[in-house]
Design a protein around this motif. Sequence first.
Motif, PDB file in Angstrom:
ATOM      1  N   LEU A  33       0.264   0.296  13.464  1.00  0.00           N
ATOM      2  CA  LEU A  33       0.494  -0.305  12.155  1.00  0.00           C
ATOM      3  C   LEU A  33       0.154  -1.791  12.154  1.00  0.00           C
ATOM      4  N   VAL A  34      -0.472  -2.243  11.075  1.00  0.00           N
ATOM      5  CA  VAL A  34      -0.689  -3.673  10.868  1.00  0.00           C
ATOM      6  C   VAL A  34       0.615  -4.251  10.344  1.00  0.00           C
ATOM      7  N   LYS A  35       1.130  -5.236  11.057  1.00  0.00           N
ATOM      8  CA  LYS A  35       2.421  -5.819  10.672  1.00  0.00           C
ATOM      9  C   LYS A  35       2.252  -7.270  10.244  1.00  0.00           C
TER      10      LYS A  35
ATOM     11  N   PHE B  43       4.136  -4.632   7.731  1.00  0.00           N
ATOM     12  CA  PHE B  43       3.737  -3.390   7.095  1.00  0.00           C
ATOM     13  C   PHE B  43       4.458  -3.301   5.751  1.00  0.00           C
ATOM     14  N   LYS B  44       3.691  -3.344   4.668  1.00  0.00           N
ATOM     15  CA  LYS B  44       4.265  -3.321   3.323  1.00  0.00           C
ATOM     16  C   LYS B  44       3.853  -2.014   2.655  1.00  0.00           C
ATOM     17  N   ARG B  45       4.842  -1.183   2.362  1.00  0.00           N
ATOM     18  CA  ARG B  45       4.509   0.107   1.773  1.00  0.00           C
ATOM     19  C   ARG B  45       5.374   0.393   0.554  1.00  0.00           C
TER      20      ARG B  45
ATOM     21  N   VAL C  96       7.606   4.502  11.118  1.00  0.00           N
ATOM     22  CA  VAL C  96       7.271   3.234  11.774  1.00  0.00           C
ATOM     23  C   VAL C  96       7.455   3.353  13.282  1.00  0.00           C
TER      24      VAL C  96
ATOM     25  N   LEU D 276       2.338   5.077   0.824  1.00  0.00           N
ATOM     26  CA  LEU D 276       2.588   5.988   1.942  1.00  0.00           C
ATOM     27  C   LEU D 276       3.374   7.192   1.427  1.00  0.00           C
TER      28      LEU D 276
ATOM     29  N   ASN E 146       4.627   5.439  14.757  1.00  0.00           N
ATOM     30  CA  ASN E 146       3.265   4.891  14.651  1.00  0.00           C
ATOM     31  C   ASN E 146       3.237   3.381  14.867  1.00  0.00           C
ATOM     32  N   TYR E 147       4.237   2.853  15.544  1.00  0.00           N
ATOM     33  CA  TYR E 147       4.447   1.412  15.621  1.00  0.00           C
ATOM     34  C   TYR E 147       3.217   0.658  16.145  1.00  0.00           C
TER      35      TYR E 147
ATOM     36  N   THR F 209       0.848  -1.191   0.000  1.00  0.00           N
ATOM     37  CA  THR F 209       0.000   0.000   0.000  1.00  0.00           C
ATOM     38  C   THR F 209       0.885   1.244   0.000  1.00  0.00           C
TER      39      THR F 209
END
Length: 464
Positions: A103-105, A107-109, A96, A46, A99-100, A44
Amino acid sequence: MEKDNKKPKAILPKGFKDNIQEFIDLRNTVTETIRAVCQKFGFTELETSSIEYTDVLGKFLPDKDKPSGGVFSFQDDDDQWLSLRYDLTAPLARFVAQNYQDLVKPFKRFQSGIVWRNEKAGPGRYREFLQFDADVVGVQSTYIDAELCIMVSDIFKSLDLNFDQFQIKYSNREIWDNLFKELKITKQQEPLVLRAIDKKDRVGEEGIRNLLQKGRKDQSGDFMEGVGLDGSQTEQIINFIGNNNQSNQQLEEFKEYLSNYKNYPIKFDPSIVRGLDYYTGMVFEAELLLNVKNKKGEDVIFGSVAGGGRYDKLISRFGKEDVPATGISIGVDRLIVALQQQNLLSVNSSPLVVIANMENNQLSEYLKMADELRVSGIACEVSYGSKNLAKQLKYCDRKKANIVVIAGDSEIKDGVVSIKDLAAGKELSKKITEREEWKDSKAGQFEVKRKEFVSAIKNILDNQ
């Protein structure tokens, strides 16, 4: 006090460039292709800030007067140093860490953005350029590193590159750490050695040998200080980068993933180290094997257009525990240059209609026609300059317009407009040899009823 009448010169600083519409269209085409492939792999988008606190970037810290070379920096009104980002990875690490918990981990950005390097400019080496990054945070397995290499391969395939036109080489920083311990290389020397090895493709084996010892002078005459290693250490490093039979647990796991993609042009090369200090494990680099022309007209191999690796300790700088992370960056602007030279990249620009300004008293009618075209999704502009039709047609030609709408008092009174298909007109003109024949033909031009002009223009554009 005398006034300073010295006028500024209209020039850009070295290492910067302006981009016109054609290049922007090419850039957008390439980035959209990369985005589409990244999304297929579950990434996604960022956007991080262009400016960070200098200490957040990590690699460069201020000295007593200003931050050291490599970044563009300035002091804020609270005396803190701020810097333009030099890559997209360090800002991601800050994001990261900040906002750790949310985040859904994993985490692919992915992210596309301009970065800045306060370095010496040179041919093809800019201080402002576009990067495209894809990163994964929260996966320890090097399967994900291998998947990034497969994804980059798929990106190149989507840009019409064949497997024999690029290759991805990989290595591992841990095998270098073991070598440094064996050779008793100091912590201060380690990054200097890696940066010397990273220049292998540019300076060759002898150049590396010089950089590892006393230093070398480059083609511009600038001297680069050497690391100061002795002859024995240097030769063992030279032998090491030529030994492709090395491995460790990370490399074996990486190869296991790649065994499912045996036809992909991905191979081990211990000389791949990457120049940045934050890499901790797998590192990889993608290079184009294309022959391109340099500014002297000489055939050269294009070289690297992407690179990256694992940086498991970068996020922990912000007070977190080590967080596994890996990523790859693509130099979009360099990639565009290579694709253009191979005629692999073209852009179909949006069609443009120009409404000629024939009469001052018909402005309202011209604006109505323009609004009708825009509502129908057709780009349109009204010519507000010279009433001379020849000059307006010359403008349309230079602007690469597709159609010109011509309507004077008599046409508007009769409820008609003239439409000139510029592309068709050019083709017809090639076949006309006599001036009178050209004048009589009005090449590519015809009349339609005013109420039907939008549908007539759509029909032309659909068939161009």
